[in-house]
Design a protein around this motif. Structure first.
Motif, mmCIF file in Angstrom:
data_model
loop_
_atom_site.group_PDB
_atom_site.id
_atom_site.type_symbol
_atom_site.label_atom_id
_atom_site.label_comp_id
_atom_site.label_asym_id
_atom_site.label_seq_id
_atom_site.Cartn_x
_atom_site.Cartn_y
_atom_site.Cartn_z
ATOM 1 N N LEU A 181 0.921 -1.161 0.133
ATOM 2 C CA LEU A 181 0.060 0.041 0.160
ATOM 3 C C LEU A 181 0.836 1.160 0.111
ATOM 4 C CD1 LEU A 181 -3.057 0.591 -0.069
ATOM 5 C CD2 LEU A 181 -2.907 0.939 2.555
ATOM 6 N N ASN A 182 2.062 1.239 0.640
ATOM 7 C CA ASN A 182 2.760 2.471 0.912
ATOM 8 C C ASN A 182 3.244 2.774 -0.617
ATOM 9 O OD1 ASN A 182 4.072 -0.179 1.699
ATOM 10 N ND2 ASN A 182 5.867 1.275 1.502
ATOM 11 N N ARG A 183 3.705 2.041 -1.231
ATOM 12 C CA ARG A 183 4.384 1.997 -2.643
ATOM 13 C C ARG A 183 3.210 2.469 -3.613
ATOM 14 N NH1 ARG A 183 9.554 0.063 -3.192
ATOM 15 N NH2 ARG A 183 10.115 -1.200 -1.310
ATOM 16 N N GLU A 184 2.121 1.781 -3.415
ATOM 17 C CA GLU A 184 0.906 2.320 -4.495
ATOM 18 C C GLU A 184 0.488 3.624 -4.152
ATOM 19 O OE1 GLU A 184 -0.868 0.344 -6.782
ATOM 20 O OE2 GLU A 184 0.775 -0.881 -6.599
ATOM 21 N N PHE A 185 0.354 4.110 -2.911
ATOM 22 C CA PHE A 185 -0.006 5.506 -2.793
ATOM 23 C C PHE A 185 1.182 6.297 -2.793
ATOM 24 C CE2 PHE A 185 -3.380 4.206 0.935
ATOM 25 C CZ PHE A 185 -4.221 4.130 -0.190
ATOM 26 N N TYR A 312 -1.032 5.528 6.532
ATOM 27 C CA TYR A 312 -1.374 4.866 7.813
ATOM 28 C C TYR A 312 -2.966 5.115 8.297
ATOM 29 C CZ TYR A 312 3.969 5.309 8.521
ATOM 30 O OH TYR A 312 5.255 4.948 8.432
ATOM 31 N N ALA A 313 -3.486 5.935 7.694
ATOM 32 C CA ALA A 313 -5.117 5.953 7.647
ATOM 33 C C ALA A 313 -5.561 4.386 7.365
ATOM 34 C CB ALA A 313 -5.523 6.941 6.793
ATOM 35 N N PHE A 314 -5.435 4.001 6.313
ATOM 36 C CA PHE A 314 -5.782 2.735 5.772
ATOM 37 C C PHE A 314 -5.323 1.526 6.892
ATOM 38 C CE2 PHE A 314 -7.279 4.882 2.010
ATOM 39 C CZ PHE A 314 -8.560 4.531 2.022
ATOM 40 N N LEU A 315 -4.021 1.655 6.974
ATOM 41 C CA LEU A 315 -3.378 0.894 8.151
ATOM 42 C C LEU A 315 -4.490 0.592 9.294
ATOM 43 C CD1 LEU A 315 -1.189 -1.158 9.050
ATOM 44 C CD2 LEU A 315 0.042 0.698 9.999
ATOM 45 N N LEU A 463 -2.214 -7.752 5.761
ATOM 46 C CA LEU A 463 -1.205 -9.061 5.539
ATOM 47 C C LEU A 463 -0.065 -8.863 6.538
ATOM 48 C CD1 LEU A 463 -1.800 -9.791 1.854
ATOM 49 C CD2 LEU A 463 -3.070 -10.830 3.578
ATOM 50 N N SER A 464 0.312 -7.581 6.628
ATOM 51 C CA SER A 464 1.712 -7.364 7.277
ATOM 52 C C SER A 464 1.560 -7.146 8.609
ATOM 53 C CB SER A 464 2.373 -6.113 6.517
ATOM 54 O OG SER A 464 1.754 -5.102 6.297
ATOM 55 N N ASP A 465 2.487 -6.600 9.448
ATOM 56 C CA ASP A 465 2.449 -6.349 10.938
ATOM 57 C C ASP A 465 1.673 -5.149 11.167
ATOM 58 O OD1 ASP A 465 3.205 -5.699 13.265
ATOM 59 O OD2 ASP A 465 5.277 -5.833 13.134
ATOM 60 N N PRO A 466 0.778 -5.331 12.015
ATOM 61 C CA PRO A 466 -0.160 -4.189 12.467
ATOM 62 C C PRO A 466 0.190 -3.077 12.960
ATOM 63 C CG PRO A 466 -0.541 -6.294 13.752
ATOM 64 C CD PRO A 466 0.339 -6.708 12.786
ATOM 65 N N ASP A 467 1.490 -3.211 13.782
ATOM 66 C CA ASP A 467 2.423 -2.294 14.464
ATOM 67 C C ASP A 467 3.637 -2.215 13.895
ATOM 68 O OD1 ASP A 467 2.820 -0.349 16.312
ATOM 69 O OD2 ASP A 467 3.171 -1.805 17.947
ATOM 70 N N PRO A 468 3.660 -1.765 12.745
ATOM 71 C CA PRO A 468 5.157 -1.790 12.063
ATOM 72 C C PRO A 468 6.245 -1.120 12.723
ATOM 73 C CG PRO A 468 3.905 -0.433 10.725
ATOM 74 C CD PRO A 468 2.807 -0.930 11.920
ATOM 75 N N ASP A 469 7.389 -1.583 12.557
ATOM 76 C CA ASP A 469 8.623 -0.716 12.804
ATOM 77 C C ASP A 469 8.777 0.491 12.089
ATOM 78 O OD1 ASP A 469 9.155 -2.326 14.974
ATOM 79 O OD2 ASP A 469 10.447 -3.615 13.698
ATOM 80 N N LEU A 470 9.096 1.624 12.570
ATOM 81 C CA LEU A 470 8.991 2.947 11.868
ATOM 82 C C LEU A 470 10.592 3.461 11.671
ATOM 83 C CD1 LEU A 470 6.256 4.556 13.444
ATOM 84 C CD2 LEU A 470 6.159 3.320 11.348
ATOM 85 N N PRO A 478 7.477 3.229 7.249
ATOM 86 C CA PRO A 478 7.393 1.972 7.700
ATOM 87 C C PRO A 478 8.735 1.020 7.303
ATOM 88 C CG PRO A 478 5.929 2.199 6.112
ATOM 89 C CD PRO A 478 6.383 3.441 6.192
ATOM 90 N N ASP A 479 9.459 0.290 8.205
ATOM 91 C CA ASP A 479 10.701 -0.302 7.542
ATOM 92 C C ASP A 479 10.065 -1.354 6.800
ATOM 93 O OD1 ASP A 479 12.430 1.055 9.158
ATOM 94 O OD2 ASP A 479 12.339 -0.664 10.692
ATOM 95 N N GLU A 480 9.333 -1.916 6.852
ATOM 96 C CA GLU A 480 8.680 -2.953 5.955
ATOM 97 C C GLU A 480 7.343 -2.482 5.021
ATOM 98 O OE1 GLU A 480 10.543 -5.441 5.130
ATOM 99 O OE2 GLU A 480 12.001 -5.331 6.808
ATOM 100 N N ASP A 481 7.134 -3.136 3.934
ATOM 101 C CA ASP A 481 5.970 -2.441 3.230
ATOM 102 C C ASP A 481 4.923 -2.861 3.988
ATOM 103 O OD1 ASP A 481 7.206 -1.511 0.964
ATOM 104 O OD2 ASP A 481 7.375 -3.438 -0.053
#
Length: 489
Positions: A181-185, A312-315, A463-470, A478-481
């Motif tokens: 999502l971060n890359r698409e946005f 982050y809003a959609f996360l 599908l990824s971490d709900p609380d991502p490392d930043l 986010p450290d990961e997508d």
């Protein structure tokens, strides 16, 4: 620092909004008000020492603590010393302020006593002739020349194209597809900005890839968790080499865009036309370097922050079904499945609270830096000339003195009554004062247009971490997508 994915795990130690005093009456830590004479470790008149803070080592100061703990844990530790805290990192004196009154003092009330700081002394160079990096008379001249491009009436004219690009993005997704999502946005926000402000198709000739590659390299280069962030650009670290290479490609791309526009004088009426043609009172236009660096500044800063706010809003929405249901109900009532028009935006009140709450918990521009141009007093402490003052949005935005249950995603908190009692600079995602973000209206228009356009057409499964490392680079990445599965409606 990051918000809990589950409301049940959030803290509930703060007093309720009804019980909290407002404005200047909001208590500081340990029931001390800002600048209270009972504050510990007060400097004596004439002292050049920084306010109290963690002990450091000779020469390196607190650099080792900062790198070991990371910025979030380190700032948590700073907060135990009060609202004005001194320390040393990378051979510089720093002072962090952790109360809205002091943020307002630095950004607004005594703005002339401070200048922006961007680690220039270690050779960190990003668009030095652009609006973000310039200072003094050059900055004032540039701001005056650029401001017409951000008049409210001109900004409003971009709404329809923002919705069109958002619809096109959704059309490019297939049902059940897994996306980052971060890359698409990032791609979407870049296309919107380039078309709106520069009438450019950044996909042509690989322009979009050059910009996004440079953005990733810039965030990697500036990631304050890495020792390399404090090394000069000329040190041949892998991050520095990637940064120099990607920025060179970015500049070449921008130079090509400008050259194509110069071959069509008088045909456009956008920000790029203003950059090329605008004259100040003395009849001077911007230099070629200034035009290029303005383009670089807006293409990077203008798309990175907005794309992260959407991410982050959609996360958060993907983890809070009740919020999503309430948001959907507003969209159905106001929009009925259509993309929002300018006339609809004032009625999307809950949408705006979702955006505000997402930027409170995940401010894309998460910390600001100012350098004291003279000795100043903050909260009764003397802050010497040359001290770097940090204003951490990510810390003040979750301060329990100002926010009830601060780590919880709760858009409902943003009532008129709450906003009236909230200190002005307890929430400042776009900065403030004379150097506030010039693109603030553009960004909010884009967020309030794109979020409903996409939310009405797609559900996302996280599908990824709900609380991502930043990553604490230039922006809060986010450290990961952030990976989502698309479910089309």
């Amino acid at each position: 620092m990051t918000p809990s994915g589950s409301p049940e795990t959030a803290s509930s130690t703060a007093t309720s909004p009804d019980e909290r005093p407002s404005g200047d009456e909001v208590p500081s830590r340990d029931d001390r008000s800002p600048g209270d004479d009972r504050s510990p470790g007060r400097n004596r008149p004439g002292d050049d020492e920084l306010p109290p803070g963690p002990d450091g080592l000779p020469v390196v100061g607190n650099t080792h603590q900062f790198l070991r703990a990371g910025p979030y844990e380190f700032y948590d530790r700073l907060a135990t010393y009060g609202d004005v805290v001194g320390y040393r990192v990378a051979w510089r004196d720093f002072c962090t302020v952790l109360h809205p009154d002091y943020v307002e003092q630095v950004l607004v009330e005594e703005a002339d006593s401070f200048e922006r700081f961007f680690f220039d002394e270690i050779g960190f160079e990003f668009a030095p002739e652009g609006l973000l990096m310039s200072s003094g008379e050059q900055w004032r001249r540039q701001r005056t020349l650029i401001q017409p491009a951000f008049r409210p009436d001109r900004i409003a004219s971009y709404a329809d194209s923002m919705a069109e690009y958002a619809e096109r993005t959704v059309e490019g997704w297939t049902d059940g597809e897994e996306i980052a999502l971060n890359r698409e946005f990032s791609q979407l926000a870049l296309e919107i900005l380039a078309r709106s402000l520069f009438d450019l198709d950044v996909r042509a000739g690989g322009g979009a890839e050059a910009v996004t590659r440079a953005a990733r390299a810039l965030d990697e280069r500036a990631d304050s968790r890495s020792p390399g962030a404090f090394l000069p650009d000329w040190v041949p670290t892998p991050a520095n080499r990637r940064y120099r290479r990607s920025m060179e490609q970015f500049r070449e791309t921008v130079d090509g865009l400008i050259e194509r526009r110069r071959r069509a004088p008088g045909e456009y009426d956008d920000l790029l036309a203003i950059l090329l043609d605008a004259e100040d009172e003395s009849g001077r236009t911007m230099s070629d370097e200034e035009v290029r660096d303005q383009m670089i500044t807006f293409l990077f800063a203008g798309h990175e922050t907005t794309s992260l706010a959407l991410t982050y809003a959609f996360l958060l929405l993907a983890q809070h079904d009740q919020v999503r249901e309430k948001l959907d109900a507003e969209h159905e009532r106001v929009l009925g499945g259509a993309a929002p028009t300018l006339a609809d935006l004032d009625d999307l009140e809950y949408t705006e609270t979702v955006i505000d709450e997402a930027m409170r918990l995940y401010p894309p521009a998460y910390v600001m830096f100012r350098e004291a141009l003279e000795d100043v007093e903050i909260g009764g402490y003397r802050v010497p000339e040359g001290t770097v003052v940090t204003l951490p949005q990510f810390r003040l935005h979750v301060d329990e003195r100002f926010y009830d249950d601060p780590e919880r995603f709760r858009p409902e908190r943003w009532t008129d009554e709450f906003e009236e009692q909230l200190p002005e600079y307890a929430y400042f995602p776009f900065g403030g004062g004379p150097r506030h973000c010039i693109g603030m209206r553009f960004a909010m228009l884009e967020l309030k247009t794109v979020l409903p356009t996409i939310a009405q057409r797609v559900d996302f499964e996280l599908l990824s971490d709900p609380d991502p490392d930043l990553g604490a680079g230039i922006t809060l990445q986010p450290d990961e997508d952030v990976r989502m599965r698309v479910s089309k409606r």
